[in-house]
Design a protein around this motif. Structure first.
Motif, PDB file in Angstrom:
ATOM      1  N   LEU A 150      87.212 -31.307 -56.784  1.00  0.00           N
ATOM      2  CA  LEU A 150      86.548 -30.189 -56.116  1.00  0.00           C
ATOM      3  C   LEU A 150      87.120 -28.863 -56.592  1.00  0.00           C
ATOM      4  O   LEU A 150      86.384 -27.885 -56.787  1.00  0.00           O
ATOM      5  N   ARG A 151      88.416 -28.826 -56.808  1.00  0.00           N
ATOM      6  CA  ARG A 151      89.082 -27.622 -57.306  1.00  0.00           C
ATOM      7  C   ARG A 151      88.567 -27.271 -58.702  1.00  0.00           C
ATOM      8  O   ARG A 151      88.303 -26.100 -59.008  1.00  0.00           O
ATOM      9  N   LYS A 181      82.017 -16.101 -61.351  1.00  0.00           N
ATOM     10  CA  LYS A 181      83.445 -15.814 -61.401  1.00  0.00           C
ATOM     11  C   LYS A 181      84.098 -16.298 -60.107  1.00  0.00           C
ATOM     12  O   LYS A 181      83.629 -15.982 -59.006  1.00  0.00           O
ATOM     13  N   TYR A 182      85.162 -17.056 -60.262  1.00  0.00           N
ATOM     14  CA  TYR A 182      85.869 -17.596 -59.104  1.00  0.00           C
ATOM     15  C   TYR A 182      86.524 -16.462 -58.316  1.00  0.00           C
ATOM     16  O   TYR A 182      87.259 -15.644 -58.865  1.00  0.00           O
ATOM     17  N   SER A 183      86.269 -16.409 -57.014  1.00  0.00           N
ATOM     18  CA  SER A 183      86.778 -15.315 -56.175  1.00  0.00           C
ATOM     19  C   SER A 183      88.070 -15.675 -55.452  1.00  0.00           C
ATOM     20  O   SER A 183      88.858 -14.798 -55.096  1.00  0.00           O
ATOM     21  N   GLY A 184      88.268 -16.965 -55.194  1.00  0.00           N
ATOM     22  CA  GLY A 184      89.462 -17.388 -54.451  1.00  0.00           C
ATOM     23  C   GLY A 184      89.285 -17.404 -52.954  1.00  0.00           C
ATOM     24  O   GLY A 184      90.156 -17.869 -52.230  1.00  0.00           O
ATOM     25  N   ILE A 185      88.159 -16.891 -52.456  1.00  0.00           N
ATOM     26  CA  ILE A 185      87.940 -16.913 -51.010  1.00  0.00           C
ATOM     27  C   ILE A 185      87.204 -18.198 -50.609  1.00  0.00           C
ATOM     28  O   ILE A 185      86.445 -18.773 -51.387  1.00  0.00           O
ATOM     29  N   GLY A 186      87.457 -18.625 -49.412  1.00  0.00           N
ATOM     30  CA  GLY A 186      86.788 -19.797 -48.858  1.00  0.00           C
ATOM     31  C   GLY A 186      86.614 -19.596 -47.378  1.00  0.00           C
ATOM     32  O   GLY A 186      87.201 -18.677 -46.796  1.00  0.00           O
ATOM     33  N   GLY A 187      85.842 -20.439 -46.760  1.00  0.00           N
ATOM     34  CA  GLY A 187      85.598 -20.204 -45.345  1.00  0.00           C
ATOM     35  C   GLY A 187      85.144 -21.424 -44.582  1.00  0.00           C
ATOM     36  O   GLY A 187      85.168 -22.551 -45.083  1.00  0.00           O
ATOM     37  N   GLN A 188      84.713 -21.162 -43.374  1.00  0.00           N
ATOM     38  CA  GLN A 188      84.264 -22.214 -42.471  1.00  0.00           C
ATOM     39  C   GLN A 188      83.384 -21.589 -41.397  1.00  0.00           C
ATOM     40  O   GLN A 188      83.638 -20.467 -40.948  1.00  0.00           O
ATOM     41  N   ALA A 189      82.372 -22.312 -41.003  1.00  0.00           N
ATOM     42  CA  ALA A 189      81.552 -21.864 -39.891  1.00  0.00           C
ATOM     43  C   ALA A 189      82.217 -22.259 -38.579  1.00  0.00           C
ATOM     44  O   ALA A 189      82.829 -23.326 -38.478  1.00  0.00           O
ATOM     45  N   VAL A 190      82.111 -21.395 -37.578  1.00  0.00           N
ATOM     46  CA  VAL A 190      82.636 -21.680 -36.241  1.00  0.00           C
ATOM     47  C   VAL A 190      81.516 -21.415 -35.235  1.00  0.00           C
ATOM     48  O   VAL A 190      80.362 -21.197 -35.613  1.00  0.00           O
ATOM     49  N   ALA A 246      92.068 -38.773 -51.250  1.00  0.00           N
ATOM     50  CA  ALA A 246      91.888 -37.357 -50.900  1.00  0.00           C
ATOM     51  C   ALA A 246      92.481 -36.454 -51.971  1.00  0.00           C
ATOM     52  O   ALA A 246      91.899 -35.420 -52.318  1.00  0.00           O
ATOM     53  N   GLY A 247      93.641 -36.844 -52.499  1.00  0.00           N
ATOM     54  CA  GLY A 247      94.281 -36.039 -53.536  1.00  0.00           C
ATOM     55  C   GLY A 247      93.450 -35.958 -54.799  1.00  0.00           C
ATOM     56  O   GLY A 247      93.279 -34.880 -55.382  1.00  0.00           O
ATOM     57  N   VAL A 248      92.899 -37.083 -55.236  1.00  0.00           N
ATOM     58  CA  VAL A 248      92.043 -37.109 -56.420  1.00  0.00           C
ATOM     59  C   VAL A 248      90.762 -36.314 -56.169  1.00  0.00           C
ATOM     60  O   VAL A 248      90.305 -35.546 -57.032  1.00  0.00           O
ATOM     61  N   SER A 249      90.167 -36.475 -55.000  1.00  0.00           N
ATOM     62  CA  SER A 249      88.927 -35.780 -54.655  1.00  0.00           C
ATOM     63  C   SER A 249      89.131 -34.267 -54.639  1.00  0.00           C
ATOM     64  O   SER A 249      88.271 -33.510 -55.101  1.00  0.00           O
ATOM     65  N   TYR A 250      90.269 -33.835 -54.106  1.00  0.00           N
ATOM     66  CA  TYR A 250      90.565 -32.400 -54.054  1.00  0.00           C
ATOM     67  C   TYR A 250      90.658 -31.816 -55.456  1.00  0.00           C
ATOM     68  O   TYR A 250      90.171 -30.705 -55.708  1.00  0.00           O
ATOM     69  N   GLU A 251      91.287 -32.543 -56.381  1.00  0.00           N
ATOM     70  CA  GLU A 251      91.433 -32.034 -57.750  1.00  0.00           C
ATOM     71  C   GLU A 251      90.072 -31.867 -58.412  1.00  0.00           C
ATOM     72  O   GLU A 251      89.834 -30.899 -59.142  1.00  0.00           O
ATOM     73  N   CYS A 290      82.420 -26.716 -51.248  1.00  0.00           N
ATOM     74  CA  CYS A 290      82.169 -26.985 -49.827  1.00  0.00           C
ATOM     75  C   CYS A 290      82.889 -28.241 -49.333  1.00  0.00           C
ATOM     76  O   CYS A 290      83.040 -29.217 -50.069  1.00  0.00           O
ATOM     77  N   GLY A 291      83.283 -28.222 -48.068  1.00  0.00           N
ATOM     78  CA  GLY A 291      83.923 -29.388 -47.454  1.00  0.00           C
ATOM     79  C   GLY A 291      83.013 -30.593 -47.388  1.00  0.00           C
ATOM     80  O   GLY A 291      83.482 -31.737 -47.435  1.00  0.00           O
ATOM     81  N   THR A 292      81.705 -30.371 -47.258  1.00  0.00           N
ATOM     82  CA  THR A 292      80.752 -31.482 -47.263  1.00  0.00           C
ATOM     83  C   THR A 292      80.825 -32.223 -48.587  1.00  0.00           C
ATOM     84  O   THR A 292      80.822 -33.455 -48.631  1.00  0.00           O
ATOM     85  N   SER A 293      80.886 -31.464 -49.690  1.00  0.00           N
ATOM     86  CA  SER A 293      81.024 -32.071 -51.011  1.00  0.00           C
ATOM     87  C   SER A 293      82.318 -32.863 -51.102  1.00  0.00           C
ATOM     88  O   SER A 293      82.356 -33.962 -51.662  1.00  0.00           O
ATOM     89  N   PHE A 294      83.390 -32.315 -50.534  1.00  0.00           N
ATOM     90  CA  PHE A 294      84.682 -32.999 -50.560  1.00  0.00           C
ATOM     91  C   PHE A 294      84.588 -34.361 -49.881  1.00  0.00           C
ATOM     92  O   PHE A 294      85.062 -35.369 -50.421  1.00  0.00           O
ATOM     93  N   LEU A 295      83.961 -34.409 -48.704  1.00  0.00           N
ATOM     94  CA  LEU A 295      83.860 -35.669 -47.970  1.00  0.00           C
ATOM     95  C   LEU A 295      83.032 -36.691 -48.734  1.00  0.00           C
ATOM     96  O   LEU A 295      83.371 -37.882 -48.770  1.00  0.00           O
ATOM     97  N   LEU A 296      81.944 -36.245 -49.361  1.00  0.00           N
ATOM     98  CA  LEU A 296      81.115 -37.168 -50.127  1.00  0.00           C
ATOM     99  C   LEU A 296      81.867 -37.657 -51.366  1.00  0.00           C
ATOM    100  O   LEU A 296      81.787 -38.841 -51.723  1.00  0.00           O
ATOM    101  N   ILE A 297      82.607 -36.767 -52.021  1.00  0.00           N
ATOM    102  CA  ILE A 297      83.408 -37.152 -53.183  1.00  0.00           C
ATOM    103  C   ILE A 297      84.448 -38.192 -52.782  1.00  0.00           C
ATOM    104  O   ILE A 297      84.694 -39.166 -53.507  1.00  0.00           O
ATOM    105  N   VAL A 298      85.070 -38.007 -51.615  1.00  0.00           N
ATOM    106  CA  VAL A 298      86.034 -38.982 -51.102  1.00  0.00           C
ATOM    107  C   VAL A 298      85.392 -40.361 -51.002  1.00  0.00           C
ATOM    108  O   VAL A 298      85.983 -41.374 -51.402  1.00  0.00           O
ATOM    109  N   MET A 299      84.185 -40.408 -50.487  1.00  0.00           N
ATOM    110  CA  MET A 299      83.504 -41.690 -50.298  1.00  0.00           C
ATOM    111  C   MET A 299      83.121 -42.334 -51.626  1.00  0.00           C
ATOM    112  O   MET A 299      83.193 -43.558 -51.786  1.00  0.00           O
TER     113      MET A 299
END
Length: 314
Positions: A254-255, A2-11, A247-252, A208-217
């Protein structure tokens, strides 16, 4: 799931989690305690309606994630600054304070982000084109050249990740990245947010953002197979100008992937999940506790489980 809507990042020694307009950064301080800072951030898509439209929102969502990420990173880094350096500002820092005053931190953040974007474009978009261009005398097919350029781009990205992951601080950040994913996966698969449940959850996640970057490529290969220009300056310009579109296509995608259990979407998400094997590492229990603290500051996970998984008691 179930989609939660939360996301995050490591710092640095911590995890940032965002839910709606609220976000929290939890950091394991040098004394072993966990410091949590909660704040709000209204995204550009909420402030300007146009920026929330499909294929446009991805561009501004990326900008939002950079701004928010820099804020969280700055907060986490503040606990690990050298006391001697912090007590005696350098001459350059004094000059910046005189020039910008209280706005110095925002100015520096903007400069760092701008520099990072420019370097990323040069290294991952323009440089692979120059390397591929070496083979244009032997390869006459523009389609093959576009694929070769894409393969070189992905190769550079993998090499970069592999190189930085050898650094101890980056390796620990990748472990916190794993803790972030595990917390989200734990909830979205209907399990109470406990250390044991989080530990047994997957460290890979489709949003994940890693997936986003690979999808962009990967999508850039498809675009550059279609968009063909003859001169080198125009090819460089096309690589830069098409970045927002890609980036716009890749985001869609990933979403969609983050909200779908479709086998086809899962299959298409596999390459990005494999790449996460490099950017996420198994966290220890202390790191998991930090991730849980960050989630609990902005997300009522018990209500989420009771609403979406009523057969299980949170």
């Amino acid at each position: 799931m179930k989609y939660s809507g939360i996301g995050g990042q490591a710092v640095i020694e911590g995890v940032m989690m965002k839910n709606g307009d609220e976000y929290a950064t939890a950091v394991r301080k040098p004394d072993g305690t966990i410091e949590v800072k909660k704040d709000t951030y209204v995204g550009m898509g909420e402030r300007v309606k146009l920026f929330s439209l499909p294929f446009i929102r991805g561009i501004f969502s990326f900008v939002d994630s950079m701004v928010l990420g820099m804020r969280a990173l700055t907060f986490s880094a503040s606990f690990f600054e050298d006391d001697e350096e912090a007590s005696e500002p350098s001459g350059f820092e004094k000059l910046l304070e005189r020039l910008f005053g209280e706005k110095m931190e925002k100015v520096l953040m903007s400069v760092v982000m701008a520099f990072s974007v420019v370097m990323a474009i040069l290294i991952f978009m323009v440089f692979p084109m120059f390397l591929a261009n070496i083979f244009q005398h032997f390869i006459k097919s523009q389609t093959v050249m576009a694929v070769l350029e894409g393969v070189i781009r992905i190769g550079i990205f993998i090499a970069y990740i592999g190189l930085v992951s050898r650094m101890e601080d980056i390796r620990r950040t990748f472990m916190y990245h794993g803790a972030e994913h595990k917390c989200i996966n734990c909830l979205e698969h209907g399990l109470p947010l406990t250390v044991d449940n989080v530990r047994n959850s997957s460290k890979e996640h489709k949003r994940c953002g890693t997936s986003f970057l690979l999808i962009v490529m990967i999508i850039s290969i498809l675009f550059f197979m279609v968009v063909r220009v003859d001169t080198l300056p125009l090819r460089i310009l096309s690589r830069i100008l098409l970045i927002p579109v890609i980036a716009g296509v890749s985001y869609e995608f990933l979403r969609l992937a983050g909200r779908s259990d479709s086998r086809l979407v899962d299959l298409l998400s596999r390459p990005g999940m494999w790449m996460q094997g490099m950017t996420t590492k198994e966290p220890d229990d202390d790191m998991i506790q930090v991730g849980i603290a960050s989630v609990e500051a902005v997300f009522d996970w018990k209500a989420f489980l009771n609403r979406n998984f009523p057969e299980r008691k949170a």
